[in-house]
Design a protein around this motif. Structure first.
Motif, PDB file in Angstrom:
ATOM      1  N   GLY A 179      69.078  18.198  27.410  1.00 53.24           N
ATOM      2  CA  GLY A 179      70.132  18.655  26.531  1.00 53.24           C
ATOM      3  C   GLY A 179      71.471  18.765  27.231  1.00 53.24           C
TER       4      GLY A 179
ATOM      5  N   THR B  55      65.463  26.971  23.788  1.00 56.32           N
ATOM      6  CA  THR B  55      64.661  28.192  23.676  1.00 56.32           C
ATOM      7  C   THR B  55      65.487  29.338  23.110  1.00 56.32           C
ATOM      8  N   SER B  56      66.784  29.378  23.446  1.00 57.79           N
ATOM      9  CA  SER B  56      67.645  30.431  22.927  1.00 57.79           C
ATOM     10  C   SER B  56      67.804  30.303  21.428  1.00 57.79           C
TER      11      SER B  56
ATOM     12  N   PRO C  54      74.755  20.281  28.902  1.00 54.86           N
ATOM     13  CA  PRO C  54      75.027  21.546  29.603  1.00 54.86           C
ATOM     14  C   PRO C  54      76.046  22.409  28.871  1.00 54.86           C
TER      15      PRO C  54
ATOM     16  N   PRO D 146      70.628  26.496  25.409  1.00 56.36           N
ATOM     17  CA  PRO D 146      69.292  25.911  25.574  1.00 56.36           C
ATOM     18  C   PRO D 146      68.488  26.034  24.296  1.00 56.36           C
TER      19      PRO D 146
ATOM     20  N   LYS E 100      65.238  18.183  23.056  1.00 54.56           N
ATOM     21  CA  LYS E 100      64.516  19.179  23.842  1.00 54.56           C
ATOM     22  C   LYS E 100      64.552  18.852  25.327  1.00 54.56           C
TER      23      LYS E 100
ATOM     24  N   ALA F   9      77.784  26.949  24.713  1.00 50.36           N
ATOM     25  CA  ALA F   9      77.226  27.840  25.734  1.00 50.36           C
ATOM     26  C   ALA F   9      78.281  28.762  26.337  1.00 50.36           C
TER      27      ALA F   9
END
Length: 378
Positions: free
Chosen positions: A363, A371-372, A365, A369, A360, A320
């Motif tokens: 998850g 969805t990305s 950090p 995510p 899902k 991320a």
């Protein structure tokens, strides 16, 4: 009649049935007073015995039923006509010879017809007779519209009488006689024990008489086998994706916090280091040590190093924040993505989607995510 007086010529009414009558045993449960003789409602045993005796003795019978091999059964038109609308129609069309009606029930054994007619009288049967003539009774109950017997035959087949030897016949009869539940049950048994069923005489006979049905069953077996293999494949893939996700978590843990004797250069390890909660750390620790000491250390030069490069690239794609990440080469590999071919990019995005999709809920950090990852694939 004066109120309060009882006319001695009027019979005393029977007592009101108790609630216990509503809890009689159903479907093949034996009566305690007569093992093997099945009772199905609140009618008394004496009444049932009377109807059985009327059938066996043929007292004032007015119907002759002809069966195979020239055998005959005597019955009463009012009783069997009331129990079966089809027989009632046959009796109306039958010519009377004196006081007798004559009808024919052929194509099944004489004893099976006798069990069937007895059931029309008293709704009773012997367990041995049901076991022996279950298929014939199933056909007779459908042909002569006797719903109670039809339900009983279905229940007995579902609860023990169906086997690999007769399942093909049961399946064909269930389609012919409108038994949707029985057709599903028999079809499942055929799928489950296909090798044994395929070797039976019933299958050979079906192949000759109903080749299209035989082909449909074989096609069903092929479809079922393919679906089974597909489920196994998806389950194995899901396990691999889950293991890769755990490896990504363990990699971040090692590079950020350290684990036992391996970790970032500025980490001070103590002899009583806390126990690691990441199962993937054990294998990943040895892989990192090999990668650090291997001389070739190029993507195609060593199998173990190649695997480590793949893990590092996968991490860079799920990370991320590469600027804050302490996993080696994370930002460099993320910048390298722009130079990859479209085919490789699609393949990696699909892998990222599946790996992140295993977690899902809750998850990490440190990863993108879910969805990305999904939107990036599409």
């Amino acid at each position: 009649m004066v109120s309060g007086c009882v006319d001695p010529s009027v019979p005393i009414p029977p007592p009101v049935p108790s609630k216990a009558y509503g809890h009689q045993k159903r479907y093949g449960m034996e009566d305690a007073a007569a093992p093997g003789l099945v009772r199905h409602n609140c009618v008394s045993t004496a009444t049932r015995d009377m109807w059985d005796r009327l059938f066996n003795d043929g007292y004032k019978a007015d119907v002759v039923i002809y069966t195979d091999n020239g055998d005959t059964i005597y019955a009463h038109a009012n009783i069997i006509g009331t129990a079966s609308p089809v027989i009632k129609g046959m009796l109306k069309q039958a010519k009377r010879h004196g006081k007798w009606h004559t009808i024919s029930i052929r194509g099944v054994p004489h004893d099976a017809v006798r069990v069937f007619i007895r059931f029309l009288y008293s709704s009773c049967y012997e367990n041995e007779e049901m076991n022996q003539f279950i298929m014939h009774l199933l056909l007779l109950s459908h042909a002569y519209v006797v719903p109670q017997l039809k339900r009983l035959c279905e229940w007995h087949l579902e609860h023990g009488l169906i086997n690999t030897e007769n399942v093909i016949d049961v399946f064909q009869l269930s389609l012919l006689c409108d038994f949707p539940r029985l057709s599903v049950i028999s079809h499942r048994m055929i799928m489950k024990h296909f090798k044994e069923v395929y070797a039976t005489e019933a299958w050979i006979a079906m192949k000759k008489s109903h080749p299209f049905l035989e082909k449909e069953l074989r096609d069903s077996v092929i479809i079922e086998e393919n679906m089974r293999k597909d489920r196994i494949r998806k389950r194995n893939e899901q396990r691999i994706y889950s293991q890769l996700y755990e490896a990504m978590e363990a990699l971040v843990h090692i590079c950020r916090d350290g684990c036992k004797t391996i970790g970032p250069h500025d980490k001070d390890f103590k002899p009583n280091h806390a126990t690691c909660n990441y199962e993937a750390c054990k294998g990943l620790e040895s892989l990192i040590r090999h990668f650090a000491g291997c001389k070739p250390r190029v993507p195609g030069g060593c199998v173990h190093c190649k695997r480590m490069w793949q893990l590092l690239e996968l991490h860079s794609r799920v990370c991320a924040d590469s600027d804050q990440c302490r996993v080696p080469l994370c930002r460099i590999l993320k910048e390298k993505m722009e130079k990859q071919s479209k085919k490789d990019e699609v393949r990696w995005k699909l892998l990222v989607k599946n790996v992140l999709g295993t977690k899902k809920i809750g998850g990490s950090p440190f990863f993108l995510p879910v969805t990305s990852s999904y939107s990036s694939v599409s």
